[in-house]
Every structure is written in C-alpha cells, then in structure tokens.
Design an enzyme around this catalytic site. Structure first.
Site, PDB file in Angstrom:
ATOM      1  N   ASP A 110      18.056  22.062  83.863  1.00 20.96           N
ATOM      2  CA  ASP A 110      18.408  23.419  83.476  1.00 20.96           C
ATOM      3  C   ASP A 110      19.221  24.035  84.631  1.00 20.96           C
ATOM      4  O   ASP A 110      19.223  23.497  85.752  1.00 20.96           O
ATOM      5  CB  ASP A 110      17.094  24.182  83.250  1.00 20.96           C
ATOM      6  CG  ASP A 110      17.295  25.665  83.082  1.00 20.96           C
ATOM      7  OD1 ASP A 110      18.093  26.065  82.221  1.00 20.96           O
ATOM      8  OD2 ASP A 110      16.650  26.434  83.831  1.00 20.96           O
ATOM      9  N   ASP A 121      19.877  28.060  85.103  1.00 21.94           N
ATOM     10  CA  ASP A 121      19.377  29.358  85.593  1.00 21.94           C
ATOM     11  C   ASP A 121      17.951  29.249  86.129  1.00 21.94           C
ATOM     12  O   ASP A 121      17.031  28.855  85.411  1.00 21.94           O
ATOM     13  CB  ASP A 121      19.408  30.406  84.463  1.00 21.94           C
ATOM     14  CG  ASP A 121      20.831  30.847  84.121  1.00 21.94           C
ATOM     15  OD1 ASP A 121      21.609  31.095  85.060  1.00 21.94           O
ATOM     16  OD2 ASP A 121      21.155  30.948  82.919  1.00 21.94           O
TER      17      ASP A 121
END
Ligand code: MG7
Ligand code: MG
Length: 320
Positions: A55, A57
């Site tokens: 991922d 963020d």
C-alpha cells in the site's frame, strides 16, 4: 509421540528468536511458528520467487513524523493544489464526510460498503472533471512529502531493485501523487509499478480517473487480471504484503493458493482497540514502527542465502 516437533532443524534453518528485528517488543505475531516457516520458505526459494505488494498512504509514508507534522494522503496532496475550483474543494469535502465513516464502519458488510465506495470514487471522478490542471502542481505539493517516507525506505527500495524483486505499489488513492512522491524521493526504480487511480484528460481538461477504478475493497490482484503487471508476477509465489489498513492484507488475494504470503501490518491508530483484529489479519504487526527495518531484515536473510548459493555454484564451477 509426534516426532516432527522433536526433529533437529536442517542446518541453516532460521529461528524467529534468533532474528533480532523480530524479537523487539513492538513486533507482534499471533503465530511465530508460521512466520518462521514462511521466512524459511522465502530464504530457500530465493529472490527469483519473491514479489512485494505494498500500500502507499501511511505504509510507504509515515503514520507519525518526528516533527509531528501531518502527512497528506495521495488524494490530500491533490486537494492541496491551489488552482482547484472552490466548488471542487467544497464538494469533495462533503463526499469525504459522507463516505469515510461508511468505509471504516466496523458493522456494515463489505458487499454493502462496496456499493458506497463505487459511488464515492465515481462522484469524486465526476467532480475531478471539466477544468484545466497541470501535473506540476501535484509535483510542487508532493515535494514536501518526499521526506515523509518511512526511515530506510530508500535503502529498502534499493534492496528490492538490486535483488530484482518486482514491487507493486497498490493504491486506492491518486496515482499521480503516488508516482510524484516516489519519483522525488528517488525510489521509482525500474522494478517498481504503481497501480492506482490516475487522472484522465480530455481536450486539455481533466476528465475524471482512468479505468479500472481501484477502491478500498477491490484492491487485490484480481483487478490486475489482464494487466501487464500480472503476467510479470503470477509465477512469483513468495509474496510480502505490507499495509496499514485491514483491507490491505487482501492485496495478494488473486494469487494461487499454494503461494506463501507474509503479511506485515503497520498499526498506529487506536492500538489497543485494533490489536486483536490486526493480529488475526497480519502475520507480523508492527506497533508505531516508522521504519522499513522489518521488511529489510527479511530481504537481508534472503540475500545472504542467495550469496551463499552463488558462491557455492561458483566454487563448483571452478572445481570442474
Ligand atoms: N478517498 C477516497 N476517495 C477520496 C477523495 O475523493 N478525496 C479524498 N480526500 N480522499 C478520498 O488512499 C485511499 C483513501 O483515500 C480516501 C474517492 C479513502 O479513505 C481511501 O481509503
Ligand atoms: Mg494506507
């Protein structure tokens, strides 16, 4: 008596308790024996069988910075661009206030949430339309966040590149911001692919996001089917998955069942309330760890064995 447990490990078998990064207090595991098993699979399989899916963020960026400054998300970076129409800012904020609580609602079933998420990304795309916008604005805002990546991210991406490990940065956020931050931080090596929502243009104006839409609940390798990235990695069955949200743990769910997957979760918010769920979801839970040290440790073990194999092969070759 089951004799398997008693059997002496094969030489070179690694033990979790002998890996200092994994014995730190903030490094938690529900099933250390499983972690140990996967590590040994990874080390035996070598870099050729590895891939990383991460991922962006608050996984590649920090959840907490040393100076206490908040880190903007990839959508946040876009929203901070100065030229955006006032109406855009007001309306996207309204959407956020409506849909964000649904996204994190602990009671609503995922199928129901998915309908709402499709609505959110669709409406957000519709708002992101009909005005001119230059990528340089994102680059300008993103330059402030190139130092907000986890400590040793630079080294980590260099390790992945050196070992030739395909690296997928998978984000339901805005790809233009993700790529901009990664480029400016000098980690956008050739082995790195970003799959995310990218801005689309028509006649010089913004025209929403490119397809396929990537939202919180379709963020797994099944949306990659047919993507050139899928072809590159579908034979790599040793996978490190990294994320900060529960849903990130499913990012590799499209891969064959026989794969070995090590899920690493970064937990920062509401540690006590979230701990049980994170422990059940991720193989390794790192509590308020703002570094890449644990994933780097795994790569280090893989690389060490790989070097030994290369040396042994060279010695055999020269003795022929
Ligand atoms: N997220 C999803 N959408 C938006 C948006 O249009 N604006 C903002 N500010 N945030 C949005 O990184 C992915 C996360 O970004 C949020 C459509 C969601 O919370 C999503 O998990
Ligand atoms: Mg995240």
């Amino acid at each position: 008596m089951g004799c398997d447990e008693k059997r002496e490990p094969a030489s070179g078998y690694l033990r979790v308790q002998d890996i200092p990064a994994l014995t730190q207090d903030h490094c938690r595991m529900l099933d250390p024996a499983k972690v140990e098993r996967i590590i040994n699979e990874f080390v035996q399989g070598g870099p050729e069988r590895m891939q990383l899916v991460s991922d962006f963020d608050y996984t590649i960026t920090k959840q907490r910075t040393d100076d206490g400054c908040a880190v903007l998300s990839s959508f946040g970076i876009f929203n901070a661009c100065e030229s955006l129409p006032e109406n855009f800012k007001v309306e996207t904020e309204k959407l956020y206030r409506k849909y964000r609580p649904i996204e994190i609602d602990p009671h609503m079933p995922v199928e129901e949430k998915t309908k709402f998420m499709i609505e959110w990304w669709t409406k957000s795309g519709e708002l992101t339309s009909g005005f001119s916008f230059d990528q340089s604005e994102i680059d300008h805002v993103a330059s402030k966040y190139k130092h907000a990546l986890r400590d040793r991210t630079h080294e980590f991406f260099a390790d992945l590149d050196r070992l030739g490990i395909p690296t997928l940065v998978f984000s339901a956020g805005l790809g233009n911001s993700v790529v901009s931050v990664l480029r400016q931080a000098n980690v956008m090596h050739p082995n790195v692919r970003v799959v995310s929502n990218f801005l689309k243009y028509r006649n010089g104006n913004l025209d929403g996001f490119q397809q396929p839409m990537i939202h919180t609940f379709n963020k797994n390798e099944t949306v990659l089917d047919g993507n050139e990235y899928y072809d590159l990695v579908h034979t790599r069955d040793h996978i490190i998955v990294m994320g900060d949200s529960i849903g990130d743990a499913d990012m590799a769910s499209g891969v064959p069942a026989s794969s070995h997957i090590m899920k690493i979760g970064f937990l920062f918010d509401h540690v006590e309330a979230n701990m049980e769920k994170y422990m059940k979801t991720f193989d390794i839970v790192l509590v308020d760890d703002q570094t890449m040290d644990v994933p780097r440790t795994l790569l280090g073990l893989i690389e060490k064995q790989h070097q030994l194999n290369l040396q042994a092969a060279a010695a055999k070759q020269s003795s022929l």
